[in-house]
Design an enzyme around this catalytic site. Structure first.
Site, PDB file in Angstrom:
ATOM      1  N   TYR A 145      -9.657  11.263   3.597  1.00 58.11           N
ATOM      2  CA  TYR A 145      -9.740  11.104   2.142  1.00 58.11           C
ATOM      3  C   TYR A 145     -11.039  11.671   1.592  1.00 58.11           C
ATOM      4  O   TYR A 145     -11.099  12.137   0.462  1.00 58.11           O
ATOM      5  CB  TYR A 145      -9.603   9.634   1.751  1.00 58.11           C
ATOM      6  CG  TYR A 145      -8.314   9.003   2.218  1.00 58.11           C
ATOM      7  CD1 TYR A 145      -7.098   9.351   1.638  1.00 58.11           C
ATOM      8  CD2 TYR A 145      -8.301   8.085   3.256  1.00 58.11           C
ATOM      9  CE1 TYR A 145      -5.914   8.789   2.069  1.00 58.11           C
ATOM     10  CE2 TYR A 145      -7.116   7.512   3.697  1.00 58.11           C
ATOM     11  CZ  TYR A 145      -5.921   7.862   3.108  1.00 58.11           C
ATOM     12  OH  TYR A 145      -4.754   7.305   3.535  1.00 58.11           O
ATOM     13  N   GLU A 190      -3.813  14.898   2.466  1.00 61.44           N
ATOM     14  CA  GLU A 190      -4.231  13.965   1.418  1.00 61.44           C
ATOM     15  C   GLU A 190      -4.616  14.680   0.117  1.00 61.44           C
ATOM     16  O   GLU A 190      -4.723  14.041  -0.927  1.00 61.44           O
ATOM     17  CB  GLU A 190      -5.407  13.115   1.899  1.00 61.44           C
ATOM     18  CG  GLU A 190      -5.100  12.231   3.101  1.00 61.44           C
ATOM     19  CD  GLU A 190      -3.962  11.248   2.852  1.00 61.44           C
ATOM     20  OE1 GLU A 190      -3.677  10.937   1.686  1.00 61.44           O
ATOM     21  OE2 GLU A 190      -3.346  10.810   3.843  1.00 61.44           O
ATOM     22  N   HIS A 242      -0.028  11.729  -5.874  1.00 61.93           N
ATOM     23  CA  HIS A 242      -0.611  11.783  -4.527  1.00 61.93           C
ATOM     24  C   HIS A 242       0.491  11.676  -3.466  1.00 61.93           C
ATOM     25  O   HIS A 242       0.573  12.499  -2.539  1.00 61.93           O
ATOM     26  CB  HIS A 242      -1.624  10.638  -4.372  1.00 61.93           C
ATOM     27  CG  HIS A 242      -2.198  10.530  -2.998  1.00 61.93           C
ATOM     28  ND1 HIS A 242      -3.378  11.147  -2.635  1.00 61.93           N
ATOM     29  CD2 HIS A 242      -1.745   9.916  -1.872  1.00 61.93           C
ATOM     30  CE1 HIS A 242      -3.633  10.904  -1.358  1.00 61.93           C
ATOM     31  NE2 HIS A 242      -2.651  10.150  -0.872  1.00 61.93           N
ATOM     32  N   GLU A 243       1.339  10.684  -3.607  1.00 64.82           N
ATOM     33  CA  GLU A 243       2.396  10.474  -2.606  1.00 64.82           C
ATOM     34  C   GLU A 243       3.387  11.635  -2.598  1.00 64.82           C
ATOM     35  O   GLU A 243       3.840  12.073  -1.546  1.00 64.82           O
ATOM     36  CB  GLU A 243       3.128   9.147  -2.869  1.00 64.82           C
ATOM     37  CG  GLU A 243       2.255   7.908  -2.741  1.00 64.82           C
ATOM     38  CD  GLU A 243       1.503   7.828  -1.422  1.00 64.82           C
ATOM     39  OE1 GLU A 243       1.977   8.362  -0.404  1.00 64.82           O
ATOM     40  OE2 GLU A 243       0.395   7.253  -1.419  1.00 64.82           O
ATOM     41  N   HIS A 273       0.851  -1.199   0.000  1.00 63.56           N
ATOM     42  CA  HIS A 273       0.000   0.000   0.000  1.00 63.56           C
ATOM     43  C   HIS A 273       0.887   1.249   0.000  1.00 63.56           C
ATOM     44  O   HIS A 273       1.744   1.416   0.867  1.00 63.56           O
ATOM     45  CB  HIS A 273      -0.953   0.009   1.199  1.00 63.56           C
ATOM     46  CG  HIS A 273      -1.999   1.069   1.067  1.00 63.56           C
ATOM     47  ND1 HIS A 273      -3.206   0.847   0.433  1.00 63.56           N
ATOM     48  CD2 HIS A 273      -2.000   2.372   1.420  1.00 63.56           C
ATOM     49  CE1 HIS A 273      -3.904   1.967   0.421  1.00 63.56           C
ATOM     50  NE2 HIS A 273      -3.192   2.911   1.013  1.00 63.56           N
ATOM     51  N   ALA A 274       0.669   2.117  -0.983  1.00 57.99           N
ATOM     52  CA  ALA A 274       1.565   3.254  -1.189  1.00 57.99           C
ATOM     53  C   ALA A 274       1.599   4.185   0.023  1.00 57.99           C
ATOM     54  O   ALA A 274       0.573   4.420   0.663  1.00 57.99           O
ATOM     55  CB  ALA A 274       1.126   4.043  -2.419  1.00 57.99           C
ATOM     56  N   HIS A 333      -6.829   0.347   5.459  1.00 61.66           N
ATOM     57  CA  HIS A 333      -6.840   1.335   6.538  1.00 61.66           C
ATOM     58  C   HIS A 333      -7.501   0.851   7.823  1.00 61.66           C
ATOM     59  O   HIS A 333      -7.331   1.457   8.867  1.00 61.66           O
ATOM     60  CB  HIS A 333      -7.494   2.628   6.040  1.00 61.66           C
ATOM     61  CG  HIS A 333      -6.803   3.198   4.828  1.00 61.66           C
ATOM     62  ND1 HIS A 333      -6.833   2.562   3.594  1.00 61.66           N
ATOM     63  CD2 HIS A 333      -6.060   4.311   4.660  1.00 61.66           C
ATOM     64  CE1 HIS A 333      -6.139   3.268   2.718  1.00 61.66           C
ATOM     65  NE2 HIS A 333      -5.656   4.336   3.332  1.00 61.66           N
ATOM     66  N   HIS A 336       2.380  14.460  -0.469  1.00 61.04           N
ATOM     67  CA  HIS A 336       2.769  14.301   0.938  1.00 61.04           C
ATOM     68  C   HIS A 336       4.234  14.705   1.133  1.00 61.04           C
ATOM     69  O   HIS A 336       4.595  15.407   2.061  1.00 61.04           O
ATOM     70  CB  HIS A 336       2.620  12.841   1.368  1.00 61.04           C
ATOM     71  CG  HIS A 336       1.207  12.359   1.490  1.00 61.04           C
ATOM     72  ND1 HIS A 336       0.254  13.036   2.212  1.00 61.04           N
ATOM     73  CD2 HIS A 336       0.596  11.247   1.005  1.00 61.04           C
ATOM     74  CE1 HIS A 336      -0.901  12.342   2.169  1.00 61.04           C
ATOM     75  NE2 HIS A 336      -0.712  11.270   1.426  1.00 61.04           N
TER      76      HIS A 336
END
Ligand code: X8Z
Ligand code: ZN
Length: 613
Positions: free
Chosen positions: A522, A411, A383-384, A353-354, A512, A387
């Site tokens: 999210y 997020e 997305h990552e 999971h990323a 999650h 962060h």
């Protein structure tokens, strides 16, 4: 929060924020309260010290966690559980010690850090050492079970992991094949139920010790408003977008009915959960070919483009970085490229999971991701990196401020940037052959985006609806699965493809839940990212409609973005939102504006249909 922003982050942080009932092996316990009346000066010294201690502890924790998530073994699991235990103990004690400063007149930074110390963890542990240790162990085991999960078929021979089963759900159009992949994956979480029930019990104990009603109440307290107001706020946002979701559901159901038959997908009924192209039916972009409004109008097959352009894992990440640097943001540090994990190792178990990390809380940026060469993962890379860029622009702040304005902000950053991945930009990269020229092309493209963005909204909302009820005791352990599917029905209008019972634990088949990462973030992010996109487009001086605007290459947009990132959690989120967008309210009108053309089209298409379920 912590180094990594997915679950781990959550768990860790949770774990982390709890810290030490017993004296940690490495560090001192939180600063001892001085005798006599507490003072503002003392409070400031206290948070300074806690920031220093937490940094050491969180680095130690993130290090153990990184090693575990990139190499799951009994040893690395035990190691991370030990550190989590230590961190949880420290945090719990620190929160209790901080209570003595309540009611004092403090400078705003000190007051905010004391608040954050109490609310920004996703897990608090009981002070009893053996119970705390049990909780830390459960957290690690649950995530380990998920990470190692495999379905070995009825004969127990040919084992497939989540990635392989997900690819079946993504591409197959055969009912039975889909059913097998779906049911198979949902067997991996059965054994989690008793562990999860105990986890909830202990997490609630920890939350009550620091004066929350339960674990869910603690989660809802992290938004600069009361938990009750926050719940109302999420309901308000859901009501804003629900009519659009209902139109999309209606249209997609009708198309699936044509593909699989009215007996399988009945008019006016629920959509079977295994037909939507995603294991959890959370994003539906993979079934675009089945629901394409105007077939053959223009190719939006980015997967094909990525293969043709010979993208590999590194090129996927480099492409993501190039978007951020085009806005004038810094290049990622050399260590990012040395220390990240982009590719699924062949010789060991990892958590695929990323996630994004700053292991040292000091610009030690990394991502951990089993990148596959497909459009979905290109978006996840952005997305990552969102962060990572948040980490990068706030890493000089005290660690208690090294968080998003709220977790939904964190997020939303990468996704907001990825909204600028327009057909024009894809064409520029050579990933699609031509631009959708007319209204038909526009509707096709909007459909493709809505299948991911709009379809996700009810899912994003219901996950914590389920957990809030579990934490509060409203949902009993014996009803876990029943309550889960009631919410899936109510919000998403979907049904399990096969009979479920309480010997299943379907919530555990979603990362999650075992990883204890709060999920409302999210849901908020899906709405916030459109607000951010609108603000970035305004900063860039774009006059185009929202769905056509791309801020690629625009330095003004970059400045607007970094100004907010650099605040971290130092100010209540409405201030950060105001700095970025001019508004202090989360609001779905940007999302609704973005999808206005599609909504008009859907309304027309659905005429005469029996929508709803
Ligand atoms: O977990 C994630 C990220 C890491 S924070 C990959 N996401 C949610 C999910 O996969 O369920 C991003 C979208 C929603
Ligand atoms: Zn994320």
């Amino acid at each position: 929060m912590s180094p990594r922003i997915d679950k781990t982050r959550a768990l860790l942080r949770a774990l982390s924020l709890a810290i030490l009932a017993t004296t940690p092996s490495f560090a001192k316990p939180p600063p001892k309260a001085a005798a006599g009346k507490p003072t503002a000066v003392e409070a400031k010294a206290f948070v300074d010290r806690v920031n220093q201690d937490l940094k050491k502890l969180w680095v130690k924790q993130a290090t153990a966690d990184w090693i575990n998530k990139t190499y799951i073994t009994d040893d690395t699991e035990r190691n991370v559980a030990t550190v989590n235990d230590e961190v949880l103990g420290y945090q719990a004690q620190a929160v209790k010690d901080a209570a003595r400063f309540q009611g004092l007149k403090l400078d705003p930074d000190t007051a905010r850090m004391l608040l954050l110390l109490r609310v920004s963890s996703s897990l608090a542990a009981p002070s009893d050492p053996s119970r705390r240790q049990e909780l830390a162990g459960l957290g690690t085991r649950l995530e380990g079970i998920y990470g190692k999960g495999k379905w070995c078929g009825a004969d127990g021979k040919s084992c497939r992991d989540l990635q392989q089963l997900s690819n079946v759900i993504k591409s197959s159009r055969k009912w039975d094949e889909l059913l097998d992949a779906w049911t198979g994956w949902h067997t991996i979480s059965r054994e989690m139920r008793p562990m999860y029930a105990r986890f909830v019990e202990l997490a609630n104990e920890g939350a009550r010790e620091i004066k929350f009603d339960n674990g869910g109440d603690m989660w809802r307290s992290a938004y600069d408003m009361t938990p009750a107001d926050f719940e109302k706020e999420t309901d308000r946002l859901w009501q804003q977008v629900k009519p659009l979701y209902d139109e999309l559901h209606c249209y997609v159901r009708a198309q699936l009915s044509r593909t699989y038959g009215k007996d399988k997908v009945p008019e006016g009924g629920l959509i079977p959960a295994h037909l939507l192209g995603n294991m959890w039916a959370q994003e539906w972009g993979n079934i675009y070919p089945l629901v394409e409004p105007y077939p053959g109008q223009s190719s939006l097959d980015v997967d094909a483009g990525l293969k043709a352009q010979k993208f590999d894992e590194l090129k996927m990440v480099k492409t993501g970085e190039a978007f951020f640097t085009s806005l004038g943001l810094d290049p990622l540090p050399p260590t990012f490229w040395e220390r990240s994990m982009f590719k699924k190792p062949r010789d060991r178990e990892v958590v695929c999971h990323a996630s994004a990390w700053d292991v040292m809380y000091d610009n030690d940026l990394r991502i951990k991701m089993c990148v596959e060469i497909k459009e979905e993962d290109l978006i996840t890379v952005h997305h990552e990196l969102g962060h990572n860029y948040y980490f990068h622009y706030y890493y000089k702040l005290p660690v208690l401020f090294q968080q998003g304005a709220n977790d939904g902000f964190h997020e939303a950053i990468g996704d907001a940037v990825a909204l600028s991945i327009t057909p024009g930009y894809l064409k520029q990269l050579g990933l699609i052959p031509s631009l959708p020229a007319d209204q038909k092309g526009l509707i096709n493209n909007q459909m493709r985006t809505a299948l991911d963005k709009v379809a996700f909204l009810p899912f994003g909302k219901l996950i914590d609806q389920w957990r809030w009820d579990v934490f509060s005791g409203k949902t009993r352990t014996a009803d876990y699965n029943k309550a889960w599917w009631e919410l899936r029905k109510k919000y998403q209008g979907i049904a399990p493809p096969t009979a479920r019972s309480e010997s299943d634990f379907d919530p555990g088949a979603k990362y999650h839940i075992p990883a204890n990462v709060p999920y409302t973030r999210y849901f908020l992010a899906r709405i916030l990212q459109f607000q951010f996109h609108r603000a970035l487009c305004q900063a860039a001086g774009s006059k185009a409609p929202l769905h056509e605007c791309s801020v690629y290459g625009n330095k003004e947009a970059g400045k607007r973005l970094t100004a907010m990132l650099a605040l971290g959690a130092s100010k209540p989120w409405p201030e950060a939102l105001q700095a970025m967008t001019g508004s202090r309210q989360m609001d779905a009108t940007a999302l609704l504006d973005y999808f206005a053309p599609l909504r008009g089209w859907l309304k027309e298409k659905n005429q005469g249909q029996k929508c709803g379920w």
